[in-house]
Motif scaffolding. Structure first.
Motif, PDB file in Angstrom:
ATOM      1  N   LEU A 192       0.739  -1.266  -0.144  1.00 20.52           N
ATOM      2  CA  LEU A 192       0.268  -0.051  -0.073  1.00 20.52           C
ATOM      3  C   LEU A 192       0.834   1.194  -0.122  1.00 20.52           C
ATOM      4  O   LEU A 192       0.544   2.449  -0.800  1.00 20.52           O
ATOM      5  CB  LEU A 192      -0.999   0.072   1.353  1.00 20.52           C
ATOM      6  N   PRO A 193       1.900   1.210   0.791  1.00 19.62           N
ATOM      7  CA  PRO A 193       2.740   2.472   0.616  1.00 19.62           C
ATOM      8  C   PRO A 193       3.389   2.819  -0.634  1.00 19.62           C
ATOM      9  O   PRO A 193       3.511   3.964  -1.231  1.00 19.62           O
ATOM     10  CB  PRO A 193       3.743   2.197   1.823  1.00 19.62           C
ATOM     11  N   GLU A 203      -0.825   7.678   2.559  1.00 17.48           N
ATOM     12  CA  GLU A 203      -1.332   6.308   2.619  1.00 17.48           C
ATOM     13  C   GLU A 203      -2.810   6.613   2.955  1.00 17.48           C
ATOM     14  O   GLU A 203      -3.779   5.799   2.224  1.00 17.48           O
ATOM     15  CB  GLU A 203      -0.674   5.497   3.622  1.00 17.48           C
ATOM     16  N   SER A 204      -3.109   7.383   3.641  1.00 21.17           N
ATOM     17  CA  SER A 204      -4.676   7.496   4.162  1.00 21.17           C
ATOM     18  C   SER A 204      -5.366   8.189   3.047  1.00 21.17           C
ATOM     19  O   SER A 204      -6.533   7.863   2.854  1.00 21.17           O
ATOM     20  CB  SER A 204      -4.744   8.522   5.591  1.00 21.17           C
ATOM     21  N   HIS A 205      -4.788   9.136   2.495  1.00 21.32           N
ATOM     22  CA  HIS A 205      -5.754   9.750   1.332  1.00 21.32           C
ATOM     23  C   HIS A 205      -5.857   8.770   0.103  1.00 21.32           C
ATOM     24  O   HIS A 205      -6.738   8.639  -0.493  1.00 21.32           O
ATOM     25  CB  HIS A 205      -4.975  11.098   0.747  1.00 21.32           C
ATOM     26  N   PHE A 206      -4.605   8.203  -0.093  1.00 20.76           N
ATOM     27  CA  PHE A 206      -4.837   7.013  -1.158  1.00 20.76           C
ATOM     28  C   PHE A 206      -5.692   6.091  -0.869  1.00 20.76           C
ATOM     29  O   PHE A 206      -6.566   5.617  -1.802  1.00 20.76           O
ATOM     30  CB  PHE A 206      -3.426   6.456  -1.468  1.00 20.76           C
ATOM     31  N   LEU A 209      -9.470   7.311  -1.536  1.00 19.89           N
ATOM     32  CA  LEU A 209      -9.531   7.522  -3.085  1.00 19.89           C
ATOM     33  C   LEU A 209      -9.861   6.077  -3.591  1.00 19.89           C
ATOM     34  O   LEU A 209     -10.838   6.045  -4.405  1.00 19.89           O
ATOM     35  CB  LEU A 209      -8.486   8.110  -3.680  1.00 19.89           C
ATOM     36  N   PHE A 210      -8.797   5.328  -3.307  1.00 20.14           N
ATOM     37  CA  PHE A 210      -9.253   3.935  -4.053  1.00 20.14           C
ATOM     38  C   PHE A 210     -10.481   3.239  -3.625  1.00 20.14           C
ATOM     39  O   PHE A 210     -10.996   2.682  -4.770  1.00 20.14           O
ATOM     40  CB  PHE A 210      -7.826   3.164  -3.316  1.00 20.14           C
ATOM     41  N   LYS A 211     -10.864   3.423  -2.517  1.00 20.81           N
ATOM     42  CA  LYS A 211     -12.047   2.721  -2.065  1.00 20.81           C
ATOM     43  C   LYS A 211     -13.289   3.646  -2.677  1.00 20.81           C
ATOM     44  O   LYS A 211     -14.156   2.873  -3.301  1.00 20.81           O
ATOM     45  CB  LYS A 211     -12.235   2.950  -0.454  1.00 20.81           C
ATOM     46  N   GLN A 212     -13.009   4.888  -2.739  1.00 21.18           N
ATOM     47  CA  GLN A 212     -14.305   5.832  -3.268  1.00 21.18           C
ATOM     48  C   GLN A 212     -14.573   5.305  -4.931  1.00 21.18           C
ATOM     49  O   GLN A 212     -15.536   5.136  -5.542  1.00 21.18           O
ATOM     50  CB  GLN A 212     -13.943   7.192  -3.316  1.00 21.18           C
ATOM     51  N   TYR A 213     -13.292   5.181  -5.443  1.00 20.33           N
ATOM     52  CA  TYR A 213     -13.349   4.695  -6.927  1.00 20.33           C
ATOM     53  C   TYR A 213     -13.566   3.356  -7.191  1.00 20.33           C
ATOM     54  O   TYR A 213     -14.101   3.010  -8.345  1.00 20.33           O
ATOM     55  CB  TYR A 213     -12.001   5.265  -7.733  1.00 20.33           C
ATOM     56  N   THR A 214     -13.322   2.561  -6.631  1.00 15.82           N
ATOM     57  CA  THR A 214     -13.389   1.052  -6.898  1.00 15.82           C
ATOM     58  C   THR A 214     -14.453   0.319  -6.142  1.00 15.82           C
ATOM     59  O   THR A 214     -14.939  -0.678  -6.295  1.00 15.82           O
ATOM     60  CB  THR A 214     -12.100   0.337  -6.819  1.00 15.82           C
TER      61      THR A 214
END
Length: 322
Positions: A192-193, A203-206, A209-214
């Motif tokens: 993840l890093p 890491e927290s923002h990614f 964002l990843f959860k939001q888009y997928t």
């Protein structure tokens, strides 16, 4: 086979496809083609890039080239009809249209005078594709162009066009590149890093964002890609289980077995002993689905509406690549 960067196979070199399915959801994926999803009946929850929406009978959802999209229609009844086509049918220099919203409601269609045009498109497109009469490819392209440019005109006149994609489109391109990297390097140690650093985020923002888009967490996504590859390798009797585990990015068989069972409800050994092993494939939703219930020639992205996507996310693993 790429699990989530969908690479569709067509008859010949004419990139056009149509089908319809009852009560189906599908996992997050993207492709170069444009995808039109018509809600023939019922309702469906969908997410296109960062747009979460509920579409109802008569509505149309437009997934532009490269849009990451998924449907999580838990216990919802619907009939979804799909048209997928090469964006270069519209223009040899086609660029991302960047509509303000991917949803084109039945009410908006009537207001734009396009309801009849859309119904005609979803009736004539599959017929032309099936019958293949002389000049059918030209007829299909003309239908799509009439629809698309009518939509562009309406959206520009009513403020439904967002103009240039800018930073949002750049971010989407970066996420696509990351997903493609995972498809190609799933056997390597991807953390993840590292993924967050590749996109230039914390890491927290990614993770957010990843959860939001997928619709799922990064670790769950990576696990899914690896397990789909493992399912493909299990069809090769010469492959040892330990080799399959390592080839798919797991550092030990124990972790591989645990994750495999979490996602399929079978251990790898149990999966191979199924009498219908060659006739069935598995969704990543803990249920077995006959091939005819899947999107033809697609990766493992389709499942019945009997579970929420969030039920299949996996806990973060420690001490291994996953």
């Amino acid at each position: 086979m790429k699990a989530f960067h969908e690479v569709r196979r067509y008859e010949g070199d004419f990139m056009a496809w149509h089908s319809a399915y009852d009560n189906m959801s599908f996992w997050a994926h993207w492709h170069e083609e444009i995808e039109l999803i018509f809600i023939r009946s019922g309702s469906a929850h969908l997410n296109v890039t960062n747009h979460a929406l509920t579409a109802h009978a008569g509505d149309l959802v437009i997934c532009d080239s490269g849009d990451i999209h998924y449907s999580d229609s838990y216990q919802m009844e619907n009939r979804l009809e799909f048209i997928v086509f090469d964006p270069h049918f519209l223009s040899s220099r086609y660029q991302y249209s960047n509509f303000a919203t991917p949803l084109f409601t039945a009410e908006e269609q009537k207001k734009a005078g396009m309801d009849g045009l859309i119904l005609s498109l979803f009736e004539r497109f599959p017929r032309e594709l099936l019958e293949k009469k002389p000049y059918y490819q030209e007829f299909i392209k003309n239908m799509l162009r009439e629809f698309w440019y009518s939509l562009l005109r309406y959206r520009r006149e009513t403020g439904g066009y967002a103009g240039q994609g800018g930073r949002r489109h750049e971010m989407l391109n970066s996420l696509q590149q990351l997903l493609q990297y995972i498809d190609e390097h799933y056997s390597e140690n991807i953390t993840l890093p590292q993924a967050a650093a590749q996109m230039g985020f914390s890491e927290s923002h990614f993770s957010k964002l990843f959860k939001q888009y997928t619709g799922i967490h990064f670790v769950s996504y990576l696990q899914m890609v690896r397990i789909e590859q493992a399912i493909n390798l299990l069809h090769d009797p010469s492959k040892r289980m330990v080799d399959i585990a390592y080839d798919c990015g797991f550092t030990n068989v124990r972790t591989f077995n645990r994750v495999f069972k979490q996602l399929t409800s079978y251990s790898p050994a149990e999966f191979c002993r199924q009498k219908d092993f060659e006739e069935y494939t598995f969704t990543l939703g803990n249920r077995k689905v006959p091939k005819e219930e899947r999107v033809e020639n697609d990766s493992i992205v389709v499942m019945k509406n009997n579970r929420r996507l969030s039920e299949h996310t996996l806990p973060r693993q420690t001490g291994d690549r996953s």
